[in-house]
Scaffold this motif. Structure first.
Motif, PDB file in Angstrom:
ATOM      1  N   VAL A 142       0.652  -1.239  -0.095  1.00 49.03           N
ATOM      2  CA  VAL A 142      -0.107   0.126   0.171  1.00 49.03           C
ATOM      3  C   VAL A 142       0.899   1.886   0.065  1.00 49.03           C
ATOM      4  O   VAL A 142       0.785   2.300  -1.049  1.00 49.03           O
ATOM      5  N   VAL A 143       1.613   1.406   0.785  1.00 46.81           N
ATOM      6  CA  VAL A 143       2.703   2.569   1.016  1.00 46.81           C
ATOM      7  C   VAL A 143       3.582   2.422  -0.610  1.00 46.81           C
ATOM      8  O   VAL A 143       3.301   3.595  -0.859  1.00 46.81           O
ATOM      9  N   ARG A 144       3.858   1.553  -1.224  1.00 49.25           N
ATOM     10  CA  ARG A 144       4.885   1.413  -2.467  1.00 49.25           C
ATOM     11  C   ARG A 144       3.320   2.129  -3.511  1.00 49.25           C
ATOM     12  O   ARG A 144       4.426   2.958  -4.466  1.00 49.25           O
ATOM     13  N   ASP A 265      21.736   5.570   4.076  1.00 44.84           N
ATOM     14  CA  ASP A 265      21.999   4.433   3.458  1.00 44.84           C
ATOM     15  C   ASP A 265      20.508   3.855   3.036  1.00 44.84           C
ATOM     16  O   ASP A 265      20.857   2.772   2.159  1.00 44.84           O
ATOM     17  N   GLN A 266      20.016   4.220   3.598  1.00 42.44           N
ATOM     18  CA  GLN A 266      18.495   3.672   2.607  1.00 42.44           C
ATOM     19  C   GLN A 266      17.843   4.950   1.473  1.00 42.44           C
ATOM     20  O   GLN A 266      16.087   4.549   1.179  1.00 42.44           O
ATOM     21  N   PRO A 270      12.782   4.809  -0.537  1.00 44.90           N
ATOM     22  CA  PRO A 270      11.600   5.601   0.631  1.00 44.90           C
ATOM     23  C   PRO A 270      10.906   4.501   1.464  1.00 44.90           C
ATOM     24  O   PRO A 270      10.442   5.577   2.403  1.00 44.90           O
ATOM     25  N   VAL A 271      10.553   3.956   0.651  1.00 47.17           N
ATOM     26  CA  VAL A 271       9.532   2.211   1.319  1.00 47.17           C
ATOM     27  C   VAL A 271      10.542   2.359   2.483  1.00 47.17           C
ATOM     28  O   VAL A 271       9.881   2.571   3.870  1.00 47.17           O
ATOM     29  N   ASP A 272      11.706   2.160   2.087  1.00 50.36           N
ATOM     30  CA  ASP A 272      12.288   1.476   3.157  1.00 50.36           C
ATOM     31  C   ASP A 272      12.282   3.136   4.549  1.00 50.36           C
ATOM     32  O   ASP A 272      12.757   2.316   5.731  1.00 50.36           O
ATOM     33  N   GLY A 276      11.371   2.974   8.378  1.00 48.24           N
ATOM     34  CA  GLY A 276      12.627   2.919   9.181  1.00 48.24           C
ATOM     35  C   GLY A 276      12.565   4.574   9.977  1.00 48.24           C
ATOM     36  O   GLY A 276      12.657   5.022  11.193  1.00 48.24           O
ATOM     37  N   THR A 277      11.403   4.883  10.270  1.00 51.97           N
ATOM     38  CA  THR A 277      11.015   6.288  10.676  1.00 51.97           C
ATOM     39  C   THR A 277       9.582   5.145  12.166  1.00 51.97           C
ATOM     40  O   THR A 277       9.608   4.133  12.143  1.00 51.97           O
TER      41      THR A 277
END
Length: 389
Positions: A142-144, A265-266, A270-272, A276-277
């Motif tokens: 969904v985020v992607r 490094d990610q 942007p999904v990673d 990561g937040t």
């Protein structure tokens, strides 16, 4: 039936859908078929919980969806049938806010039924730590979808705008023929116009230098990940990935609450970055800026973008001193109260005024304006601050 009667019936129909059908609505209109189904979908969210509509009430209203995943899933399907995507997104957001349906989004079948948008991504990120493994794959999908749509909308214009700014920043006075900026060359040599030949003899050529490793700009995005900044985190992560894809810009992405996390490094995905937040928690802007300051190696070629509502839980004077020190060293400092289409959130006006006194006005920025803001910062010219600020 003449045209005036038909127009009156249509007005009554629309008012009936708006008012919800209580006896006092005054429309005298009865809905059937598709209109009745639309009204039921609206009443489930905005009604009084008795199945009879009534969307004019006060704060004690409760809607009729209940906490059943199947009923909510059916309702989500209904509103996607009856309303356009933009309205569906608003209704989904209201359902999450008014009815406390966030926990239902932890179920994969629910996520498959929703209309993805920036606000839904923010909600999913806030639930990330509580999300079961069975849901995470669906949530990432969904985020992607949202991220890819944003990249398609924003990437081309961002790259074109910033490439032009970088080339102008590398302007030279002895350009090769292919690098001549003819408009500026003509403007610089108008005094050498020869009327008899109706031409200009340029004594000085102005052109663009090709950006090289030695002229690479450094951009540090420093993002407040408190809960109110969810949409800004989404947009900033997408822009961070776009900037990182440009060879002439070295991009660093830092998120913070009371802790600081470097997600550079990610940036290739942007999904990673988003997963990561960790939305929510306190805020220590001073600590985040201290980390950013420690990463600056070429101040004159560095742009620091702070995206925060400026509610500082750390050391206020320390935060302002760091901004002043960075600006004094040659860093271009940009303070954005939000990076979204929602306008400025609630923000600390005292801190915003203090930053303005340091020559760093704080303002809300839309995603469409962000490339222009970055181009101005790179070229070291005044930022295009919206007039409403």
């Amino acid at each position: 039936m003449d045209g005036s009667d038909e127009a009156a019936r249509e007005r009554a129909r629309r008012w009936r859908l708006v008012l919800g059908g209580e006896a006092a609505d005054g429309t005298g209109c009865t809905l059937t078929g598709r209109d009745a189904a639309m009204d039921a979908a609206l009443a489930a969210l905005y009604g009084d919980g008795d199945g009879k509509g009534g969307r004019r009430g006060g704060r004690d209203r409760s809607a009729g969806l209940g906490a059943s995943a199947p009923s909510v899933a059916r309702w989500l399907g209904d509103i996607r049938t009856y309303f356009p995507s933009s309205v569906v997104q608003v209704m989904q957001r209201d359902a999450i806010d008014r009815l406390g349906l966030s926990t239902l989004l932890l179920e994969p079948e629910m996520l498959e039924a929703v209309e993805p948008d920036v606000h839904l991504v923010g909600t999913l990120l806030s639930l990330n730590k509580a999300m079961p493994e069975t849901t995470k794959e669906t949530a990432r999908a969904v985020v992607r979808r949202v991220v890819e749509d944003l990249e398609k909308r924003l990437a081309t214009r961002t790259k074109a705008t910033l490439t032009g700014a970088l080339d102008r920043g590398a302007r030279i006075n002895r350009p090769r023929h292919r690098d001549i900026d003819w408009n500026r060359t003509i403007a610089a040599n108008l005094k050498h116009y020869l009327p008899e030949y109706r031409t200009i003899v340029p004594e000085r050529l102005v052109g663009y230098g090709r950006a090289t490793q030695s002229t690479k700009k450094e951009v540090i995005l420093c993002i407040d990940q408190s809960g109110s900044m969810a949409a800004s985190v989404v947009y900033a992560s997408v822009f961070g990935a776009v900037l990182a894809s440009m060879r002439t810009i070295s991009t660093r992405l830092v998120v913070f609450d009371t802790a600081v996390v470097d997600l550079t490094d990610q940036l290739d995905d942007p999904v990673d970055v988003l997963f990561g937040t960790q939305l929510g928690g306190g805020t220590d802007i001073n600590r985040a800026l201290a980390y950013c300051q420690s990463q600056i190696t070429r101040p004159a070629d560095t742009v620091v973008v702070l995206i925060s509502d400026l509610y500082e839980g750390g050391i206020r004077d320390g935060m302002l001193k760091r901004v002043a020190a960075m600006k004094a060293s040659g860093v271009q400092f940009v303070a954005l109260l939000a990076l979204s289409d929602e306008g400025a959130p609630a923000y600390d006006r005292e801190h915003a005024a203090a930053l303005a006194e340091l020559g760093a006005p704080a303002f809300a920025c839309t995603p469409d304006l962000f490339p222009e803001v970055m181009a101005a910062a790179i070229e070291k010219r005044p930022l295009p601050v919206p007039e409403t600020v």
